[in-house]
Scaffold this motif. Structure first.
Motif, short mmCIF file in Angstrom:
data_model
loop_
_atom_site.label_atom_id
_atom_site.label_comp_id
_atom_site.label_asym_id
_atom_site.label_seq_id
_atom_site.Cartn_x
_atom_site.Cartn_y
_atom_site.Cartn_z
N ASN A 1 0.84 -1.20 0.00
CA ASN A 1 0.00 0.00 0.00
C ASN A 1 0.88 1.25 0.00
O ASN A 1 0.97 1.97 1.01
CB ASN A 1 -0.90 0.01 1.24
N PRO A 2 1.54 1.54 -1.11
CA PRO A 2 2.49 2.67 -1.12
C PRO A 2 1.81 4.00 -0.83
O PRO A 2 2.41 4.91 -0.26
CB PRO A 2 3.10 2.62 -2.52
N GLY A 3 0.54 4.15 -1.19
CA GLY A 3 -0.14 5.42 -0.97
C GLY A 3 -0.49 5.69 0.47
O GLY A 3 -0.82 6.82 0.84
N LEU A 4 -0.43 4.66 1.32
CA LEU A 4 -0.77 4.83 2.72
C LEU A 4 0.46 5.07 3.58
O LEU A 4 0.34 5.30 4.78
CB LEU A 4 -1.53 3.60 3.22
N ARG A 5 1.63 4.99 3.00
CA ARG A 5 2.85 5.26 3.76
C ARG A 5 3.07 6.77 3.88
O ARG A 5 3.55 7.25 4.90
CB ARG A 5 4.05 4.62 3.06
N HIS A 6 2.66 7.49 2.85
CA HIS A 6 2.86 8.95 2.83
C HIS A 6 1.71 9.57 2.05
O HIS A 6 1.40 9.16 0.93
CB HIS A 6 4.19 9.30 2.17
N VAL A 7 1.07 10.57 2.69
CA VAL A 7 -0.06 11.26 2.06
C VAL A 7 0.43 12.62 1.55
O VAL A 7 1.02 13.40 2.31
CB VAL A 7 -1.21 11.45 3.07
N LEU B 1 -6.74 4.57 9.86
CA LEU B 1 -5.76 5.56 9.42
C LEU B 1 -6.51 6.81 8.96
O LEU B 1 -7.58 6.73 8.35
CB LEU B 1 -4.91 4.99 8.28
N VAL B 2 -5.90 7.98 9.22
CA VAL B 2 -6.57 9.26 8.95
C VAL B 2 -5.60 10.16 8.19
O VAL B 2 -4.41 10.23 8.50
CB VAL B 2 -6.99 9.92 10.29
N ASP B 3 -6.13 10.85 7.18
CA ASP B 3 -5.36 11.83 6.44
C ASP B 3 -4.94 12.94 7.40
O ASP B 3 -5.80 13.59 8.02
CB ASP B 3 -6.21 12.40 5.30
N PRO B 4 -3.63 13.17 7.56
CA PRO B 4 -3.20 14.16 8.55
C PRO B 4 -3.51 15.60 8.14
O PRO B 4 -3.37 16.52 8.95
CB PRO B 4 -1.70 13.93 8.65
N TYR B 5 -3.95 15.82 6.88
CA TYR B 5 -4.24 17.18 6.40
C TYR B 5 -5.74 17.47 6.38
O TYR B 5 -6.14 18.62 6.53
CB TYR B 5 -3.68 17.38 5.00
N THR B 6 -6.56 16.43 6.18
CA THR B 6 -8.01 16.65 6.03
C THR B 6 -8.83 15.90 7.07
O THR B 6 -10.03 16.15 7.18
CB THR B 6 -8.47 16.19 4.64
N ALA B 7 -8.22 14.96 7.80
CA ALA B 7 -8.93 14.12 8.78
C ALA B 7 -9.87 13.12 8.11
O ALA B 7 -10.70 12.51 8.79
CB ALA B 7 -9.66 14.96 9.83
N ALA B 8 -9.77 12.95 6.79
CA ALA B 8 -10.60 11.94 6.11
C ALA B 8 -10.10 10.55 6.47
O ALA B 8 -8.88 10.31 6.54
CB ALA B 8 -10.57 12.18 4.61
N LEU B 9 -11.06 9.63 6.67
CA LEU B 9 -10.67 8.25 6.97
C LEU B 9 -10.11 7.60 5.71
O LEU B 9 -10.73 7.67 4.64
CB LEU B 9 -11.87 7.46 7.48
N LEU B 10 -8.95 7.00 5.81
CA LEU B 10 -8.29 6.36 4.66
C LEU B 10 -8.76 4.92 4.55
O LEU B 10 -9.23 4.32 5.53
CB LEU B 10 -6.77 6.41 4.85
N PRO B 11 -8.66 4.33 3.35
CA PRO B 11 -9.10 2.94 3.19
C PRO B 11 -8.25 1.97 4.02
O PRO B 11 -7.11 2.28 4.37
CB PRO B 11 -8.93 2.68 1.69
N GLU B 12 -8.86 0.83 4.33
CA GLU B 12 -8.14 -0.20 5.08
C GLU B 12 -6.95 -0.70 4.23
O GLU B 12 -7.11 -0.97 3.04
CB GLU B 12 -9.04 -1.38 5.41
N PRO B 13 -5.74 -0.83 4.82
CA PRO B 13 -4.58 -1.33 4.05
C PRO B 13 -4.78 -2.77 3.59
O PRO B 13 -5.27 -3.61 4.34
CB PRO B 13 -3.42 -1.24 5.06
N GLN B 14 -4.45 -3.02 2.33
CA GLN B 14 -4.51 -4.39 1.83
C GLN B 14 -3.42 -5.23 2.51
O GLN B 14 -2.31 -4.75 2.75
CB GLN B 14 -4.29 -4.41 0.32
N GLY B 15 -3.73 -6.46 2.81
CA GLY B 15 -2.79 -7.37 3.45
C GLY B 15 -2.91 -7.42 4.95
O GLY B 15 -2.40 -8.34 5.60
N GLU B 16 -3.63 -6.41 5.55
CA GLU B 16 -3.76 -6.40 7.00
C GLU B 16 -4.56 -7.60 7.50
O GLU B 16 -4.26 -8.16 8.55
CB GLU B 16 -4.41 -5.11 7.48
N ASP B 17 -5.57 -8.00 6.73
CA ASP B 17 -6.37 -9.16 7.16
C ASP B 17 -5.50 -10.42 7.22
O ASP B 17 -5.63 -11.24 8.15
CB ASP B 17 -7.54 -9.39 6.20
#
Length: 809
Positions: A44-50, A107-123
């Motif tokens: 999930n490269p997009g969830l490492r850095h927003v 996980l939450v966007d640190p700039y907008t507080a929007a809830l981010l999607p669940e990371p793939q592979g966590e399950d």
């Protein structure tokens, strides 16, 4: 000590067989979890850095909480985790719903507080974690099971350490050398033991921390003892170090002031912080943070801040904790390996995966033992069914041989018994144990004596331990055929000692011990007659004896001729040493290590008495064009020795020399290029020289010579040949001990001790050792040096495996 080892061995294999497979599951899942964060971030490269929107700024924890709470009115925010790294998503934890233990985390966007999607592979990793921690069982039950397995791993590790503890524990090669020259069961055991030793510390850490996580009582006791218990932490969160007499009045959370105070206290020295918001009657916010450069991933610092005013009430720094507190806070990173950084994680991962190796090798060793025991039971059953005459029991025929004579007589004896319908089992004494002897009611021992009363090389370990076998042998009837040479003071010494030990352990003699001087036909006839009387051997057995005798008859003496004679040590303080060259039949051939027997003419004082033949080691190869001997002139009060005097002075060039070639099976050369260590002194260089010349001829260069003579000025007859071999890269090392070149005496055993580490390395590398020279002085010293350097058990094993070969006289 032996019984204690057996107990621990049984414990070790029982735990390994019963718990080993499940420990593999725990190990493999632990290895997968070691790099969980990196794998999830890679997926999930997009969830490492927003990336920040244009003009956006990082939201404060208060702003994040307000916005998330506004979008999720039915959920209460319980904690907030933020990072100092720009763009790193924050993490919001919601309070658990009624009846649940854990609340949802997002996980939450640190700039907008929007809830981010669940990371793939966590399950997948959540599943692996439940499997690793609880084996997919209910949590409380699973924890107890995995805690018990962790305790089993602890016992496996410590019992394995005990079972392989070497006699020389400070010799690292005894612990860590993986011998790829081994095969079969020996290699499996070596692989199992060495890898287990390498991973031992890791498994001790894993098992001890696993016990901590697996049993709540253990965890509570450890935490409380270290001052890190949950009760104490709860009291701090409520606003004081001691329990309040009555609950404090609720306070209104002012998160901006709390956040400002956190920044003032830490002065920006943080990389991530989790703010545990007050619930129920708590009046403090618990800020758990890592410093900008933390000691490890769980080196947590805790700051307690008043929820309404932000005033700090207590600041617990990891670095200021006592050792016990730091260790408790380090249990998880030690369990995962992160305590030691990336190298620690790699080592922990590899060791976790190695669990599979231990399970496979352990099962193979276990099944191998079962197959062996099954084969032994089948052999015993077969022998029991096939023994018709002598009470329905097989006869054990045990032999101890140096040159092969005793083994040949053992096989002849077995053939004679089988011809009479009596089952026989032939074994070298090196394979005998108290358990083996317990399964036979009759035993025939055919044993040679070597030198001054010593057992043959391969029987020395047995001889040392026979008197300590333990159970008495009152069930055993036995006969002893002792082979010896009356020229030695301790004639048939090993046979006599064996007979004494058998009687001491209550064994019953079938007939008096038979002693044989050389190949005394009359004494062998006495042996055959005794067997015929005891076992009722008839004509068929007698026929088998005569057939065997014809096959085993020694070769006849043939005429050879003295071709050359050269004094090798003119001016030496020692007796003259001559190189003797003999020419013989064109078809004559021999192998390195062979012996010759020379029949000298009888001296006048002997009258009609027969001369016993004299043996010498062959110092040359057939390709050298002559049979060469190194003969030391023996001097006695009445003149020169019979054979040495005749060969070095009495015989003229061209004279006939009656001679026969004799095989020397205990001193044969290895066929491959494995390393060889050649040790000798004086005329013992003869046997070593033949071996070295053959090794050089084959191009095998891993040779080490340790040789002793008196003085370099007069006794260095060998140096030119050695220099040539070294220049050609075919002699890796040569250590020459000149005993008289310095005030203190230096002998070959001293050279061995000085090179103890390299000697052990060569032996551990598969080297075969050849010792040739004097039995009285050099050989015992070399034996003692090897026993000290390798340890007695390892030295005995070297002998038993045929890698310590002697031709001494």
């Amino acid at each position: 000590m032996g019984s204690l080892r057996r107990v621990w061995f049984q414990i070790h294999w029982f735990i390994g067989i019963t718990a080993g497979t499940v420990l593999v599951v725990i190990g493999v899942t632990g290895a997968a979890l070691s790099f969980r964060a990196e794998i999830v971030e890679a997926i999930n490269p997009g969830l490492r850095h927003v990336a920040p929107p244009p003009g956006a700024r990082l939201l404060t924890p208060a702003e994040l909480m307000d916005r998330v709470q506004a979008h999720s009115p039915g959920h209460r925010v319980a904690n907030i985790r933020v990072f100092s790294e720009p763009g790193r998503p924050a993490r919001i934890g919601f309070a658990p719903a009624p009846g649940e233990r854990r609340g949802e985390a997002r996980l939450v966007d640190p700039y907008t507080a929007a809830l981010l999607p669940e990371p793939q592979g966590e399950d997948f990793f959540e599943f692996m974690e439940r499997l690793h921690r609880w084996l997919l069982l209910p949590r409380d039950t699973g924890k107890s099971v995995t805690g018990t397995l962790a305790a089993g791993l602890l016992v496996l590790s410590l019992s394995g350490l005990y079972l392989r503890w070497p006699r020389r524990p400070l010799a690292w090669r005894a612990w860590l050398r993986l011998d790829f020259g081994l095969t079969g069961r020996a290699f499996l055991w070596n692989l199992h033991a060495v890898v287990g030793t390498v991973a031992l510390v890791v498994y001790l850490v894993s098992s001890l921390t696993g016990v901590y996580w697996g049993f709540d009582t253990v965890r509570t006791w450890v935490d409380d003892a270290a001052g890190e218990g949950r009760t104490m932490r709860a009291q701090r969160a409520q606003g004081g170090g001691a329990k309040a007499a009555s609950p404090p009045a609720p306070v209104k959370l002012d998160l901006p002031r709390v956040w400002q105070s956190f920044g003032d206290v830490t002065q920006g020295d943080w990389s991530q912080v989790t703010l545990q918001l007050p619930a129920r009657n708590a009046s403090n916010v618990e800020a758990t943070y890592l410093r900008a450069v933390p000691e490890h991933e769980r080196a947590r610092n805790r700051l307690y801040l008043n929820a309404a005013t932000g005033e700090p009430s207590q600041h617990e720094r990891y670095a200021d904790k006592p050792l016990a507190g730091r260790l408790v806070n380090s249990i998880y990173p030690m369990h995962m390996g992160t305590y030691w950084g990336l190298p620690g994680r790699i080592v922990m991962t590899a060791s976790s995966l190695a669990m599979a190796l231990f399970a496979i090798t352990g099962w193979m060793l276990y099944l191998g033992r079962r197959r062996t025991k099954k084969a032994v039971r089948a052999e015993r059953a077969r022998l029991g069914e096939g023994a018709p005459a002598s009470g329905g029991e097989a006869v054990l025929i045990a032999f101890a041989t140096q040159t092969g004579q005793a083994e040949g007589l053992a096989l002849q004896t077995a053939g004679a018994l089988q011809s009479a319908g009596i089952a026989a089992v032939v074994k070298p004494v090196s394979e005998l144990t108290a358990d083996v002897l317990a399964h036979f009611k009759k035993a025939l021992w055919i044993v040679s004596t070597f030198g001054e009363g010593d057992p043959p090389d391969t029987a020395r370990a047995f001889a040392r331990g026979f008197a300590r076998l333990g159970p008495d042998l009152r069930h055993l009837q036995y006969g002893v055929l002792a082979l010896g040479d009356r020229r030695y003071a301790a004639f048939c010494g090993f046979g006599r000692k064996l007979d004494h030990d058998l009687r001491t352990q209550s064994a019953q003699a079938l007939f008096p011990m038979v002693e044989v001087d050389a190949n005394d036909g009359a004494a062998l006839g006495t042996w055959r007659a005794a067997l015929a009387r005891v076992f009722g051997l008839g004509g068929d057995a007698a026929s088998s004896w005569s057939t065997a005798d014809t096959a085993a008859r020694a070769p006849a003496f043939e005429p050879w001729y003295l071709k050359g004679r050269r004094l090798l040590n003119p001016g030496s303080e020692g007796d003259p040493l001559y190189e003797i060259e003999l020419s013989g039949p064109s078809a004559a051939t021999w192998a390195p290590g062979a012996l010759v027997e020379v029949l000298p003419p009888a001296p006048p004082a002997a009258g009609d008495a027969p001369v016993a033949p004299r043996s010498y080691s062959v110092a040359s190869l057939p390709s050298d064009g002559a049979l060469q001997l190194l003969v030391r002139q023996a001097r006695h009060a009445n003149g020169l020795g019979v054979a040495s005097g005749w060969l070095t002075e009495g015989a003229a060039l061209g004279d006939e020399v009656p001679l026969r070639l004799v095989a020397n099976p205990s001193f044969t050369l290895v066929d491959d290029a494995q390393p060889c260590i050649f040790i000798g002194n004086g005329s013992g260089f003869a046997g070593l020289r033949a071996h070295l010349r053959e090794r050089v001829r084959r191009g095998h260069g891993r040779n080490w010579l340790v040789y002793g003579e008196r003085a370099s000025r007069h006794d260095a007859f060998f140096v030119d040949e050695l220099s040539d071999w070294r220049a050609r890269g075919l002699l890796a090392r040569a250590d020459i001990a000149y005993s008289r070149d310095q005030p203190e005496r230096i002998y070959v055993q001293d050279k061995l001790r000085a090179a103890a580490d390299e000697l052990a390395a060569w032996v551990n590398g598969g080297a075969v050792v050849y010792v040739c020279g004097s039995l009285a002085g050099m050989a015992p010293g070399v034996d003692a040096a090897f026993a000290d350097i390798l340890g007695v058990a390892a030295f005995d094993e070297l002998i038993a495996r045929g890698r310590y070969r002697r031709d001494v006289y």
